[in-house]
Design a protein around this motif. Sequence first.
Motif, PDB file in Angstrom:
ATOM      1  N   TYR A  45      71.803  68.635  50.669  1.00  0.00           N
ATOM      2  CA  TYR A  45      71.125  67.941  49.497  1.00  0.00           C
ATOM      3  C   TYR A  45      70.497  66.535  49.987  1.00  0.00           C
ATOM      4  O   TYR A  45      71.383  65.951  50.864  1.00  0.00           O
ATOM      5  CB  TYR A  45      72.122  67.855  48.537  1.00  0.00           C
ATOM      6  N   ALA A  49      66.202  62.958  47.108  1.00  0.00           N
ATOM      7  CA  ALA A  49      66.317  63.611  45.920  1.00  0.00           C
ATOM      8  C   ALA A  49      67.139  62.860  44.723  1.00  0.00           C
ATOM      9  O   ALA A  49      66.947  63.111  43.442  1.00  0.00           O
ATOM     10  CB  ALA A  49      66.929  64.929  45.839  1.00  0.00           C
ATOM     11  N   GLY A  56      61.723  61.734  44.058  1.00  0.00           N
ATOM     12  CA  GLY A  56      63.069  62.422  43.976  1.00  0.00           C
ATOM     13  C   GLY A  56      62.944  63.863  43.333  1.00  0.00           C
ATOM     14  O   GLY A  56      63.602  64.852  43.844  1.00  0.00           O
ATOM     15  N   ALA A  59      61.677  66.145  46.064  1.00  0.00           N
ATOM     16  CA  ALA A  59      62.642  66.371  47.139  1.00  0.00           C
ATOM     17  C   ALA A  59      63.848  67.263  46.723  1.00  0.00           C
ATOM     18  O   ALA A  59      64.040  68.211  47.361  1.00  0.00           O
ATOM     19  CB  ALA A  59      63.303  64.935  47.573  1.00  0.00           C
ATOM     20  N   GLU A  60      63.795  67.181  45.545  1.00  0.00           N
ATOM     21  CA  GLU A  60      65.056  68.226  44.954  1.00  0.00           C
ATOM     22  C   GLU A  60      64.368  69.711  44.879  1.00  0.00           C
ATOM     23  O   GLU A  60      64.950  70.693  45.486  1.00  0.00           O
ATOM     24  CB  GLU A  60      65.740  67.742  43.684  1.00  0.00           C
ATOM     25  N   TRP A  63      64.223  71.122  48.272  1.00  0.00           N
ATOM     26  CA  TRP A  63      65.664  71.623  48.674  1.00  0.00           C
ATOM     27  C   TRP A  63      66.166  72.908  47.992  1.00  0.00           C
ATOM     28  O   TRP A  63      66.594  73.847  48.445  1.00  0.00           O
ATOM     29  CB  TRP A  63      66.903  70.519  48.186  1.00  0.00           C
TER      30      TRP A  63
END
Length: 100
Positions: A45, A49, A56, A59-60, A63
């Motif tokens: 992770y 994020a 953020g 980025a999540e 992922w």
Amino acid sequence: MRLRTPLILTTLAVVLGASSCGNRVETHLAFPAAADLTVDPEPAYPEAALQPGQAGADAERAWWTEVLIWGRMHHDRVARICAWARELKNPTAPGQCGAK
């Protein structure tokens, strides 16, 4: 008569040798690829994020995409290993490799 004896013996040796070639048992087994037998770590992770805001969230989302691809890759590996096991007539327990 002396001339025919070696000819007959040679012919018999060739015929017997050729007939034994047809009864060979296949001893070569194709194993799963080495890459199918390795486990890649789950994508970590990202710290980015944890940041509030759009960066953020992006980025999540990236992922989650990596995790999805990672999971599908491992699913495909297991499917190939199961196909290999079925080719060998390997018994599987219920719930394994699609066995009921």
